[in-house]
Enzyme design. Structure first.
Site, mmCIF file in Angstrom:
data_model
loop_
_atom_site.group_PDB
_atom_site.id
_atom_site.type_symbol
_atom_site.label_atom_id
_atom_site.label_comp_id
_atom_site.label_asym_id
_atom_site.label_seq_id
_atom_site.Cartn_x
_atom_site.Cartn_y
_atom_site.Cartn_z
ATOM 1 N N ASN A 1 0.879 -1.178 0.000
ATOM 2 C CA ASN A 1 0.000 0.000 0.000
ATOM 3 C C ASN A 1 0.915 1.226 0.000
ATOM 4 O O ASN A 1 1.435 1.624 1.045
ATOM 5 C CB ASN A 1 -0.885 -0.049 1.251
ATOM 6 N N ARG B 1 -2.638 -2.024 -3.421
ATOM 7 C CA ARG B 1 -3.791 -1.156 -3.228
ATOM 8 C C ARG B 1 -3.615 0.065 -4.130
ATOM 9 O O ARG B 1 -2.580 0.731 -4.101
ATOM 10 C CB ARG B 1 -3.853 -0.702 -1.775
ATOM 11 N N HIS C 1 -12.527 3.617 -0.414
ATOM 12 C CA HIS C 1 -12.669 2.629 0.670
ATOM 13 C C HIS C 1 -13.435 1.380 0.222
ATOM 14 O O HIS C 1 -13.990 0.660 1.050
ATOM 15 C CB HIS C 1 -13.423 3.216 1.890
ATOM 16 N N ARG D 1 -10.892 17.076 5.842
ATOM 17 C CA ARG D 1 -11.669 17.344 4.615
ATOM 18 C C ARG D 1 -13.065 17.839 4.968
ATOM 19 O O ARG D 1 -13.669 17.340 5.927
ATOM 20 C CB ARG D 1 -11.789 16.072 3.780
ATOM 21 N N GLU E 1 -8.343 -4.527 5.039
ATOM 22 C CA GLU E 1 -8.208 -4.360 3.588
ATOM 23 C C GLU E 1 -7.123 -5.270 3.019
ATOM 24 O O GLU E 1 -7.245 -5.786 1.912
ATOM 25 C CB GLU E 1 -7.883 -2.896 3.273
#
Ligand code: ADP
Length: 390
Positions: A7, A85, A174, A233, A377
């Site tokens: 990742n 990923r 996600h 964010r 994940e």
């Protein structure tokens, strides 16, 4: 069957070597501050006791990968392939795909939609192909799971020619986590679960509506800026705010981009931190801005749970996951309180239990089951690699 999962971020490279059959993790770690002073590799492995830290210059991802190779070799375990990923798969990755020259080109082609991530991920794939010429690589895109959401949910109501030319649509993010959360929830609840609202609440946060494994909608959009308020964010705001900030506020395109992505969200509302732990402590001490940050996060999450329930045309289960969802009993309780009118009721004692296992926290008389599902994940990525290369 062992798989290496990578990742890569712009200045970091996380890795994990795991067995998909037993789920045993043989080594995992993170190469941090790549290309920046003070870089190091932090890792754990079956070959050594305890947490390890190698302080070394990491000028680029290739150098970082050399350390990963040494760490992997020390475990004495071979692996069948490498899963990468990738944040943005665009229109090329409705499912995970084996890396070829062509598919690697696609990762770069769609990079303008996620410039901070895709270029670094493509570079990392290239390094792995060079360093492990006999191993296959697989792209597992965060957007793939969302590619099948119905058109009514993914289409933007902008002119068709513009949307088509620029490939504008809801891509979400996600996706690998939501796919795992569905799987783990289903394993836990069996036939009691058909309409799930999956809440991945980390420093990036999104919700996903899943009906019998089919993705019906998600809260992130063209980019991961949309939807919920996040650490830094802003989430959904009136899109005209962007024009207003530029025309009247005098901010440049880049300044607005930075403001919305890095200076907003929980950080901006609390004025304290983007980390919900700091905010919870300040709220306990009576800080009003911190309290408002928690209130807004819980309110928006509850609102989006309802939006996702509509996409599912029903809801029997809510799953909380990621940093905040897995760890913050305060935030879970606040969100559940706002959904009480819908029949959501959590058991305070169960909510306080800390564990890394899937667990139910709803009260016996709750109309909707509420679970905490630690996401994984890496395992999901490894499963895709095993399926494509095994
Ligand atoms: P990402 O992977 O997007 O960086 P994570 O899933 O690691 O994010 O989540 C990070 C968030 O989780 C941070 O806001 C952090 O404050 C929050 N978090 C982690 N542990 C706790 C905790 N014990 N209580 C409250 N919040 C927590």
């Amino acid at each position: 069957m062992n798989v290496l999962v990578i990742n890569a971020g712009s200045s970091s490279l996380k890795f994990q070597l795991l067995d998909v059959d037993t789920r045993e993790v043989y080594a995992k770690g993170n190469c941090e501050r790549i290309g920046i002073d003070g870089s190091f590799v932090g890792y754990e492995s079956i070959a050594v006791e305890g947490k390890q830290k190698i302080e070394a210059p990491l000028p680029d991802h290739k150098t970082a990968m050399q350390y990963v190779i040494d760490i992997i070799n020390a475990t004495g375990k071979d692996f069948i392939g490498i899963g990468h990923r990738v944040v943005q798969g665009g229109w090329y990755f409705p499912e995970s795909k084996v890396v070829t020259d062509e598919s690697l080109g696609w990762v770069r082609e769609v990079a303008p939609l996620a410039p901070l991530h895709n270029y670094a991920e493509a570079d990392a794939i290239e390094v792995c192909r060079e360093l492990f010429p006999d191993k296959g690589n697989v792209v597992v895109a965060d957007t793939s799971f969302h590619y099948a959401i119905p058109e009514r949910a993914h289409r933007y109501a902008l002119p068709r020619d513009v949307v088509d030319k620029l490939h504008i649509r809801k891509y979400g993010a996600h996706g690998t986590s939501h796919r795992y959360i569905w799987r783990a929830t289903k394993e836990f609840l069996g036939d009691d679960c058909h309409k799930l609202v999956s809440c991945h609440l980390g420093s990036g946060a999104s919700l996903c509506a899943i009906t019998d494994g089919r993705n019906m909608d998600t809260t992130m959009g063209l980019t991961p800026l949309d939807g919920l308020i996040m650490g830094t964010r802003c989430g959904t705001i009136d899109p005209a705010t962007v024009c207003y900030l530029q025309r009247v506020g005098g901010y440049s395109v880049d300044e607005v981009d930075t403001m919305m992505n890095k200076q907003s969200g929980l950080l901006a509302v609390s004025g304290i931190s983007s980390d919900s732990r700091d905010i919870e402590l300040a709220a306990d001490d009576g800080d009003n801005n911190a309290r408002m940050a928690i209130e807004m996060f819980a309110y928006r999450t509850a609102q989006l749970v309802c939006e996702m329930a509509q996409a599912n045309e029903g809801i029997d289960t809510i799953a909380f996951s990621a940093g905040i969802g897995e760890n913050s009993s305060t935030m879970r309780a606040e969100i559940a309180k706002k959904l009480a009118w819908l029949g959501v009721k959590i058991d305070d004692e169960k909510n306080r239990v800390r564990s890394d296992k899937v667990r139910e926290i709803s009260a016996a008389d709750s109309k909707i089951r509420v679970l905490v599902v630690p996401t994984n994940e890496e395992y999901m990525i490894a499963l895709d690699v095993a399926e494509l290369l095994g």
